[in-house]
Enzyme design. Sequence first.
Site, PDB file in Angstrom:
ATOM      1  N   GLN A   1     -14.521   2.350  -7.920  1.00 40.21           N
ATOM      2  CA  GLN A   1     -13.895   1.244  -7.190  1.00 40.21           C
ATOM      3  C   GLN A   1     -12.450   1.606  -6.871  1.00 40.21           C
ATOM      4  O   GLN A   1     -11.777   0.918  -6.125  1.00 40.21           O
ATOM      5  CB  GLN A   1     -13.899  -0.030  -8.032  1.00 40.21           C
ATOM      6  CG  GLN A   1     -15.271  -0.493  -8.433  1.00 40.21           C
ATOM      7  CD  GLN A   1     -15.183  -1.603  -9.468  1.00 40.21           C
ATOM      8  OE1 GLN A   1     -15.130  -2.781  -9.122  1.00 40.21           O
ATOM      9  NE2 GLN A   1     -15.171  -1.236 -10.728  1.00 40.21           N
TER      10      GLN A   1
ATOM     11  N   TYR B   1       0.817  -1.222   0.000  1.00 37.46           N
ATOM     12  CA  TYR B   1       0.000   0.000   0.000  1.00 37.46           C
ATOM     13  C   TYR B   1       0.847   1.266   0.000  1.00 37.46           C
ATOM     14  O   TYR B   1       0.465   2.294  -0.562  1.00 37.46           O
ATOM     15  CB  TYR B   1      -1.014  -0.036   1.158  1.00 37.46           C
ATOM     16  CG  TYR B   1      -2.186  -0.912   0.784  1.00 37.46           C
ATOM     17  CD1 TYR B   1      -2.234  -2.265   1.138  1.00 37.46           C
ATOM     18  CD2 TYR B   1      -3.196  -0.412  -0.040  1.00 37.46           C
ATOM     19  CE1 TYR B   1      -3.267  -3.074   0.725  1.00 37.46           C
ATOM     20  CE2 TYR B   1      -4.238  -1.220  -0.466  1.00 37.46           C
ATOM     21  CZ  TYR B   1      -4.264  -2.558  -0.094  1.00 37.46           C
ATOM     22  OH  TYR B   1      -5.278  -3.357  -0.538  1.00 37.46           O
TER      23      TYR B   1
ATOM     24  N   HIS C   1     -14.720   1.586  -2.361  1.00 34.85           N
ATOM     25  CA  HIS C   1     -13.692   0.714  -1.781  1.00 34.85           C
ATOM     26  C   HIS C   1     -12.731   1.502  -0.902  1.00 34.85           C
ATOM     27  O   HIS C   1     -11.659   1.024  -0.555  1.00 34.85           O
ATOM     28  CB  HIS C   1     -12.908  -0.004  -2.891  1.00 34.85           C
ATOM     29  CG  HIS C   1     -13.775  -0.975  -3.643  1.00 34.85           C
ATOM     30  ND1 HIS C   1     -13.468  -1.381  -4.928  1.00 34.85           N
ATOM     31  CD2 HIS C   1     -14.943  -1.585  -3.319  1.00 34.85           C
ATOM     32  CE1 HIS C   1     -14.415  -2.234  -5.342  1.00 34.85           C
ATOM     33  NE2 HIS C   1     -15.307  -2.366  -4.386  1.00 34.85           N
TER      34      HIS C   1
ATOM     35  N   ASN D   1     -13.806   0.859 -22.606  1.00 30.95           N
ATOM     36  CA  ASN D   1     -12.815  -0.109 -22.153  1.00 30.95           C
ATOM     37  C   ASN D   1     -11.889  -0.442 -23.320  1.00 30.95           C
ATOM     38  O   ASN D   1     -12.302  -0.381 -24.472  1.00 30.95           O
ATOM     39  CB  ASN D   1     -13.547  -1.385 -21.664  1.00 30.95           C
ATOM     40  CG  ASN D   1     -12.688  -2.236 -20.736  1.00 30.95           C
ATOM     41  OD1 ASN D   1     -11.576  -2.596 -21.100  1.00 30.95           O
ATOM     42  ND2 ASN D   1     -13.187  -2.534 -19.544  1.00 30.95           N
ATOM     43  N   THR D   2     -10.672  -0.821 -22.995  1.00 29.82           N
ATOM     44  CA  THR D   2      -9.748  -1.238 -24.071  1.00 29.82           C
ATOM     45  C   THR D   2     -10.058  -2.666 -24.506  1.00 29.82           C
ATOM     46  O   THR D   2      -9.539  -3.150 -25.496  1.00 29.82           O
ATOM     47  CB  THR D   2      -8.292  -1.215 -23.519  1.00 29.82           C
ATOM     48  OG1 THR D   2      -8.312  -1.737 -22.191  1.00 29.82           O
ATOM     49  CG2 THR D   2      -7.721   0.178 -23.503  1.00 29.82           C
TER      50      THR D   2
HETATM   51  C1  BV8 Z   1     -18.306  -8.038  -0.209  1.00 32.12           C
HETATM   52  C2  BV8 Z   1      -9.787  -1.952  -2.455  1.00 32.12           C
HETATM   53  C3  BV8 Z   1     -19.748  -9.018   1.346  1.00 32.12           C
HETATM   54  C4  BV8 Z   1      -8.482  -2.539  -2.111  1.00 32.12           C
HETATM   55  C5  BV8 Z   1     -11.034  -3.596  -3.788  1.00 32.12           C
HETATM   56  C6  BV8 Z   1     -15.395 -15.626  -3.775  1.00 32.12           C
HETATM   57  C7  BV8 Z   1     -14.487 -15.615  -2.747  1.00 32.12           C
HETATM   58  C8  BV8 Z   1     -14.314 -14.500  -1.935  1.00 32.12           C
HETATM   59  C9  BV8 Z   1     -15.079 -13.346  -2.154  1.00 32.12           C
HETATM   60  C10 BV8 Z   1     -15.972 -13.379  -3.195  1.00 32.12           C
HETATM   61  C11 BV8 Z   1     -16.132 -14.486  -4.004  1.00 32.12           C
HETATM   62  N1  BV8 Z   1     -17.067 -14.171  -4.918  1.00 32.12           N
HETATM   63  C12 BV8 Z   1     -17.493 -12.895  -4.757  1.00 32.12           C
HETATM   64  C13 BV8 Z   1     -16.852 -12.421  -3.688  1.00 32.12           C
HETATM   65  C14 BV8 Z   1     -17.014 -11.091  -3.132  1.00 32.12           C
HETATM   66  C15 BV8 Z   1     -15.803 -10.239  -3.483  1.00 32.12           C
HETATM   67  C16 BV8 Z   1     -15.518 -10.262  -4.958  1.00 32.12           C
HETATM   68  O1  BV8 Z   1     -16.221  -9.663  -5.729  1.00 32.12           O
HETATM   69  N2  BV8 Z   1     -14.447 -10.970  -5.339  1.00 32.12           N
HETATM   70  C17 BV8 Z   1     -14.119 -11.091  -6.751  1.00 32.12           C
HETATM   71  C18 BV8 Z   1     -12.607 -10.987  -6.935  1.00 32.12           C
HETATM   72  C19 BV8 Z   1     -14.675 -12.421  -7.222  1.00 32.12           C
HETATM   73  N3  BV8 Z   1     -16.208  -8.930  -3.088  1.00 32.12           N
HETATM   74  C20 BV8 Z   1     -15.945  -8.532  -1.858  1.00 32.12           C
HETATM   75  O2  BV8 Z   1     -15.324  -9.170  -1.040  1.00 32.12           O
HETATM   76  C21 BV8 Z   1     -16.532  -7.172  -1.507  1.00 32.12           C
HETATM   77  N4  BV8 Z   1     -17.241  -7.284  -0.291  1.00 32.12           N
HETATM   78  O3  BV8 Z   1     -18.777  -8.679  -1.093  1.00 32.12           O
HETATM   79  O4  BV8 Z   1     -18.814  -8.017   1.025  1.00 32.12           O
HETATM   80  C22 BV8 Z   1     -19.777  -9.022   2.804  1.00 32.12           C
HETATM   81  C23 BV8 Z   1     -20.963  -8.655   3.421  1.00 32.12           C
HETATM   82  C24 BV8 Z   1     -20.996  -8.699   4.795  1.00 32.12           C
HETATM   83  C25 BV8 Z   1     -19.870  -9.054   5.530  1.00 32.12           C
HETATM   84  C26 BV8 Z   1     -18.680  -9.382   4.891  1.00 32.12           C
HETATM   85  C27 BV8 Z   1     -18.619  -9.377   3.499  1.00 32.12           C
HETATM   86  C28 BV8 Z   1     -15.414  -6.184  -1.324  1.00 32.12           C
HETATM   87  C29 BV8 Z   1     -14.741  -5.954  -2.645  1.00 32.12           C
HETATM   88  C30 BV8 Z   1     -13.768  -4.805  -2.495  1.00 32.12           C
HETATM   89  C31 BV8 Z   1     -12.366  -5.312  -2.717  1.00 32.12           C
HETATM   90  N5  BV8 Z   1     -11.463  -4.181  -2.715  1.00 32.12           N
HETATM   91  N6  BV8 Z   1     -10.249  -2.519  -3.731  1.00 32.12           N
HETATM   92  C32 BV8 Z   1      -7.423  -2.087  -3.068  1.00 32.12           C
HETATM   93  O5  BV8 Z   1      -7.697  -1.406  -4.063  1.00 32.12           O
HETATM   94  O6  BV8 Z   1      -6.256  -2.427  -2.780  1.00 32.12           O
HETATM   95  S1  BV8 Z   1     -11.522  -4.160  -5.271  1.00 32.12           S
HETATM   96  C33 BV8 Z   1     -10.226  -3.957  -6.320  1.00 32.12           C
HETATM   97  O7  BV8 Z   1     -10.540  -4.706  -7.470  1.00 32.12           O
HETATM   98  C34 BV8 Z   1      -9.994  -2.553  -6.802  1.00 32.12           C
HETATM   99  O8  BV8 Z   1     -10.933  -1.644  -6.289  1.00 32.12           O
HETATM  100  C35 BV8 Z   1     -10.162  -2.622  -8.292  1.00 32.12           C
HETATM  101  O9  BV8 Z   1     -10.796  -1.510  -8.791  1.00 32.12           O
HETATM  102  C36 BV8 Z   1     -11.010  -3.818  -8.398  1.00 32.12           C
HETATM  103  C37 BV8 Z   1     -10.789  -4.585  -9.685  1.00 32.12           C
HETATM  104  O10 BV8 Z   1     -11.722  -4.194 -10.460  1.00 32.12           O
HETATM  105  P1  BV8 Z   1     -11.445  -3.170 -11.667  1.00 32.12           P
HETATM  106  O11 BV8 Z   1     -11.423  -1.792 -11.143  1.00 32.12           O
HETATM  107  O12 BV8 Z   1     -12.442  -3.515 -12.685  1.00 32.12           O
HETATM  108  O13 BV8 Z   1      -9.974  -3.461 -12.171  1.00 32.12           O
HETATM  109  P2  BV8 Z   1      -9.482  -4.651 -13.097  1.00 32.12           P
HETATM  110  O14 BV8 Z   1      -7.998  -4.615 -13.075  1.00 32.12           O
HETATM  111  O15 BV8 Z   1     -10.203  -5.905 -12.708  1.00 32.12           O
HETATM  112  O16 BV8 Z   1     -10.004  -4.270 -14.572  1.00 32.12           O
HETATM  113  C38 BV8 Z   1      -9.481  -3.141 -15.234  1.00 32.12           C
HETATM  114  C39 BV8 Z   1     -10.304  -2.948 -16.474  1.00 32.12           C
HETATM  115  O17 BV8 Z   1      -9.839  -1.795 -17.149  1.00 32.12           O
HETATM  116  C40 BV8 Z   1     -10.183  -4.099 -17.458  1.00 32.12           C
HETATM  117  O18 BV8 Z   1     -11.476  -4.395 -17.968  1.00 32.12           O
HETATM  118  C41 BV8 Z   1      -9.306  -3.508 -18.579  1.00 32.12           C
HETATM  119  O19 BV8 Z   1      -9.654  -4.045 -19.851  1.00 32.12           O
HETATM  120  C42 BV8 Z   1      -9.689  -2.070 -18.524  1.00 32.12           C
HETATM  121  N7  BV8 Z   1      -8.681  -1.117 -18.991  1.00 32.12           N
HETATM  122  C43 BV8 Z   1      -7.319  -1.229 -18.923  1.00 32.12           C
HETATM  123  N8  BV8 Z   1      -6.778  -0.101 -19.431  1.00 32.12           N
HETATM  124  C44 BV8 Z   1      -7.799   0.740 -19.779  1.00 32.12           C
HETATM  125  C45 BV8 Z   1      -9.016   0.085 -19.511  1.00 32.12           C
HETATM  126  N9  BV8 Z   1     -10.220   0.647 -19.769  1.00 32.12           N
HETATM  127  C46 BV8 Z   1     -10.216   1.895 -20.285  1.00 32.12           C
HETATM  128  N10 BV8 Z   1      -9.089   2.586 -20.559  1.00 32.12           N
HETATM  129  C47 BV8 Z   1      -7.868   2.042 -20.324  1.00 32.12           C
HETATM  130  N11 BV8 Z   1      -6.755   2.732 -20.618  1.00 32.12           N
END
Ligand code: BV8
Length: 296
Positions: A101, A63, A121, A265-266
Site C-alpha cells: 500500500q 506530496y 496505491h 506489527n507493533t
Molecule cells: C476504492 C495513496 C472504490 C495515497 C492510499 C468511506 C468513505 C470513503 C471511502 C471509503 C469508505 N469506506 C471505505 C472506503 C474506501 C476507501 C477506504 O478504504 N477508506 C478507509 C480510510 C475507510 N478506499 C478507497 O477509496 C480505495 N478505493 O475503494 O475504490 C472505487 C471503485 C470504483 C470507482 C471509484 C472508487 C482507494 C484507497 C487508496 C487510498 N490511498 N495511499 C498516499 O499514500 O498519499 S491509502 C493510504 O492509507 C496509504 O497507502 C497507507 O498505506 C494507507 C494506510 O494504511 P496503512 O498502510 O495500514 O497505514 P496506517 O498508518 O493505517 O497503519 C500503520 C500500521 O503500522 C499500524 O497498524 C501500526 O501499528 C503499524 N506500525 C507502526 N510502526 C510499525 C508498525 N508495524 C510494524 N513495524 C513498525 N515499526
Amino acid sequence: MKEFQDHLLKSKRIVALVGAGLSVSSGLPTFRGSQGLWKNFNMIDLATPDAFYIDPGLVWQFYSWRRFNALKAKPNRGHKTLAKLSMEAASKNIEFITITQNVDGLSIRANHSKEKLYEIHGSLFDLKCTSFMCNYVDHDNFKNPLTKALADTEYEYDNTKRKRKLLDDDLDKEPSLSPQFKPVKEISESELPQCPVCKDGSLLRPGVVWFGESLPLRTINAIDNFIEYDKVDLILVIGTSGTVYPANSYVDRVKVKGGKVAIFNTDIEDHILNGEEKDTWGFKGDAAELLPKALE
Ligand code: BV8
C-alpha cells in the site's frame, strides 16, 4: 515462531501485504500514527481528489514533503528481506508476491523483483496529467523539488524522538514532535508541476491512488488471479492497520480458502498474541527487525 517457520517451509504460495509500518524504521511516518503531523492536517484528508481540486498547492506541498522524505529514506532490513524472498522464490519453487500500500518506492529500491511487486496505491515518483484528454504519465521521476516553489517543502521528518518510543505502548498517542515544518504557503497553479504535453498547461498530479479513486484494474486483476488461482498457504500482514479497502480484503480471502496469517506489527491484539485466533500468528515489534528473523 517454530510452528510458523515449519508452516513457512511447507508453503508453496505466499503473499506479503505491506503497509506504512514497514517503512517506519526507514524514518517515514505512518498514516494512522501521524494524524495531524503534517501541519495540523490529517494525511487522509489530503489524499483525496477533492483536496487537490480545492487546493492543489497545499496537496502538492504535502506530496513534495513526502517525496523529499522518501528520497532521503533508505530501504530497511524488512524491505530487503521481502526483496530477497522475491528473488529466491522461483529457485525454491515458491510462488510469491508482495502487495504494498506504500507509495514510498522503498521496496523497489531494496531490489524487490518488479514483477512480483504490486504497488496498489501507485508511487510518489509517478506523475500524471490531470486533463481527461491527456494520458501523459511520467514514471520514476525523482526530481526534487519538482518546481522552485515546492523547494520549501524539504522538511526533515524528525522521528529520532519516536525511534526510542517505537515499541512503547503509547505509539498511538500524538507524536510528541514539534512540527518541523515551515508554514504551508500559497502556491499558484502556474508554480506547480505542469503537463509538458498539454497545450492548455494542465497540472500534473502525484501518480498515487487517492481515497475514493479505484485502483488500477490490471493490478487488481493480477492479484485476484494470484489469490483465486490456487490456495495461498500463507499471507504475511506487515505494518498495516488494515483500515483501507480493498487492501484489507485480501487477508480474509486467503483465510477463507484455508491459508494461514502471520501479522508483524507493533500493535497486535492480545487474543492474536496468545494464539487464540485460528490459523493466525502475531509477532509484535518493528517489522524491520522481525522480518529477517522470521523469514530468513
Ligand atoms: C476504492 C495513496 C472504490 C495515497 C492510499 C468511506 C468513505 C470513503 C471511502 C471509503 C469508505 N469506506 C471505505 C472506503 C474506501 C476507501 C477506504 O478504504 N477508506 C478507509 C480510510 C475507510 N478506499 C478507497 O477509496 C480505495 N478505493 O475503494 O475504490 C472505487 C471503485 C470504483 C470507482 C471509484 C472508487 C482507494 C484507497 C487508496 C487510498 N490511498 N495511499 C498516499 O499514500 O498519499 S491509502 C493510504 O492509507 C496509504 O497507502 C497507507 O498505506 C494507507 C494506510 O494504511 P496503512 O498502510 O495500514 O497505514 P496506517 O498508518 O493505517 O497503519 C500503520 C500500521 O503500522 C499500524 O497498524 C501500526 O501499528 C503499524 N506500525 C507502526 N510502526 C510499525 C508498525 N508495524 C510494524 N513495524 C513498525 N515499526
